[in-house]
Design a protein around this motif. Structure first.
Motif, mmCIF file in Angstrom:
data_model
loop_
_atom_site.group_PDB
_atom_site.id
_atom_site.type_symbol
_atom_site.label_atom_id
_atom_site.label_comp_id
_atom_site.label_asym_id
_atom_site.label_seq_id
_atom_site.Cartn_x
_atom_site.Cartn_y
_atom_site.Cartn_z
ATOM 1 N N GLY A 15 0.821 -1.378 0.125
ATOM 2 C CA GLY A 15 0.127 -0.030 -0.204
ATOM 3 C C GLY A 15 0.820 1.228 0.008
ATOM 4 N N ALA A 16 0.262 1.957 0.648
ATOM 5 C CA ALA A 16 1.099 3.446 0.585
ATOM 6 C C ALA A 16 0.438 4.228 1.834
ATOM 7 C CB ALA A 16 0.732 4.286 -0.796
ATOM 8 N N GLU A 17 1.429 5.506 1.984
ATOM 9 C CA GLU A 17 1.030 6.244 3.204
ATOM 10 C C GLU A 17 1.266 7.622 3.108
ATOM 11 O OE1 GLU A 17 5.492 6.080 5.462
ATOM 12 O OE2 GLU A 17 3.923 4.370 5.922
ATOM 13 N N ARG A 18 0.745 8.565 3.725
ATOM 14 C CA ARG A 18 0.807 10.069 3.536
ATOM 15 C C ARG A 18 0.882 10.560 5.028
ATOM 16 N NH1 ARG A 18 0.839 15.181 3.808
ATOM 17 N NH2 ARG A 18 -0.553 16.329 2.630
ATOM 18 N N PHE A 66 -7.542 1.270 6.260
ATOM 19 C CA PHE A 66 -6.331 2.583 6.581
ATOM 20 C C PHE A 66 -6.227 2.598 8.156
ATOM 21 C CE2 PHE A 66 -10.308 5.041 6.818
ATOM 22 C CZ PHE A 66 -9.976 5.955 7.928
ATOM 23 N N ALA A 67 -5.208 2.969 8.464
ATOM 24 C CA ALA A 67 -4.903 3.119 9.869
ATOM 25 C C ALA A 67 -3.851 4.628 10.079
ATOM 26 C CB ALA A 67 -4.198 1.916 10.553
ATOM 27 N N ARG A 83 -1.700 5.438 6.588
ATOM 28 C CA ARG A 83 -1.344 4.367 5.953
ATOM 29 C C ARG A 83 -2.661 3.519 5.502
ATOM 30 N NH1 ARG A 83 3.235 1.008 8.850
ATOM 31 N NH2 ARG A 83 4.269 2.831 8.094
ATOM 32 N N TRP A 84 -2.273 2.834 4.160
ATOM 33 C CA TRP A 84 -3.541 2.448 3.684
ATOM 34 C C TRP A 84 -3.076 0.989 2.949
ATOM 35 C CZ3 TRP A 84 -2.441 7.186 2.348
ATOM 36 C CH2 TRP A 84 -2.174 7.536 1.000
ATOM 37 N N ASP A 120 8.120 14.742 3.599
ATOM 38 C CA ASP A 120 9.105 13.700 3.601
ATOM 39 C C ASP A 120 9.437 12.661 2.504
ATOM 40 O OD1 ASP A 120 6.647 12.382 4.149
ATOM 41 O OD2 ASP A 120 7.295 11.006 5.816
ATOM 42 N N ARG A 121 8.532 13.246 1.204
ATOM 43 C CA ARG A 121 8.705 12.292 0.300
ATOM 44 C C ARG A 121 10.165 12.462 -0.621
ATOM 45 N NH1 ARG A 121 9.143 8.822 -3.339
ATOM 46 N NH2 ARG A 121 8.144 9.196 -5.422
#
Length: 161
Positions: free
Chosen positions: A57-60, A100-101, A110-111, A156-157
Motif C-alpha cells: 500500500g502507501a502512506e501519507r 487504513f490506519a 497508511r492504507w 518527507d517524500r
C-alpha cells in the motif's frame, strides 16, 4: 541433462519475477483548497500512485506545526469507471485491501492496496482521495496580516511528484 537444465530454468523463472524491483511514484497529485473566514482550510488531495513490485500500500505523512489541528474527513479509492471515491475502512491491523490506519503516533495515514498473498503490482495506477480540514494554520504577523503556514505536499517524500 537438457531436461534437468530446462527444469531448473523453469523453477527459477518465478523467483526472478518475484524479485522484481519495487518502484513507487506519483504521476499526479492535485490539490484543491478553500480557506474560510474562520481560518479553517478544507483540502482535497487526489493522488494517483503508480505501484510496481510487492508494495502492500502507501502512506501519507502530515506535518502539523505547534497548535495546528487536522481532521481527516474522507480517505477513499477512486473508482476509474464511475469517478466516485469509495470510502476506505478504518482498521488498525490493515488486514484487508482498502483498510487504513494512523501510525507513527497519529502523524501518518497508511492504507492497504494489496494483500501479501496477491501477485506483485505491475505498473498499476491507483487513485486515492484524502479530504481534510486544517485548523489554526494562519499565523498572525506583527504588521496585522496573517501568514498561511501550510505545506500542500508530502514533506518527507523523496523524489519527484
Amino acid at each position: 541433462m537438457i531436461h534437468c537444465r530446462a527444469l531448473a530454468v523453469a523453477l527459477l523463472l518465478p523467483c526472478a519475477v518475484m524479485a522484481q524491483d519495487r518502484q513507487l511514484s506519483w504521476p499526479s497529485v492535485s490539490v484543491t483548497a478553500h480557506l474560510d473566514s474562520a481560518g479553517a482550510l478544507t483540502v482535497r488531495e487526489t493522488q494517483t500512485i503508480l505501484f510496481s513490485g510487492d508494495w502492500n500500500g502507501a502512506e501519507r505523512s502530515f506535518d502539523l506545526r505547534t497548535g495546528q489541528t487536522l481532521d481527516v474527513t474522507h480517505v477513499g479509492r477512486l473508482d476509474p469507471a464511475t469517478g466516485t471515491s469509495r470510502q476506505l475502512t478504518p482498521n488498525d491491523d490493515l488486514t484487508n485491501v482498502d483498510d487504513f490506519a494512523w501510525v507513527n503516533g497519529g502523524s501518518t495515514l497508511r492504507w492497504r492496496a494489496r494483500l501479501p498473498s496477491d501477485p506483485p503490482f505491475d505498473r498499476t495506477a491507483i487513485t486515492y482521495v484524502i479530504e481534510a480540514v486544517y485548523g489554526r494554520i494562519l499565523v498572525p504577523q506583527p504588521d496585522g496580516t496573517f501568514l498561511l503556514d501550510h505545506n500542500f505536499a508530502m514533506v518527507d517524500r523523496e523524489g519527484p511528484i
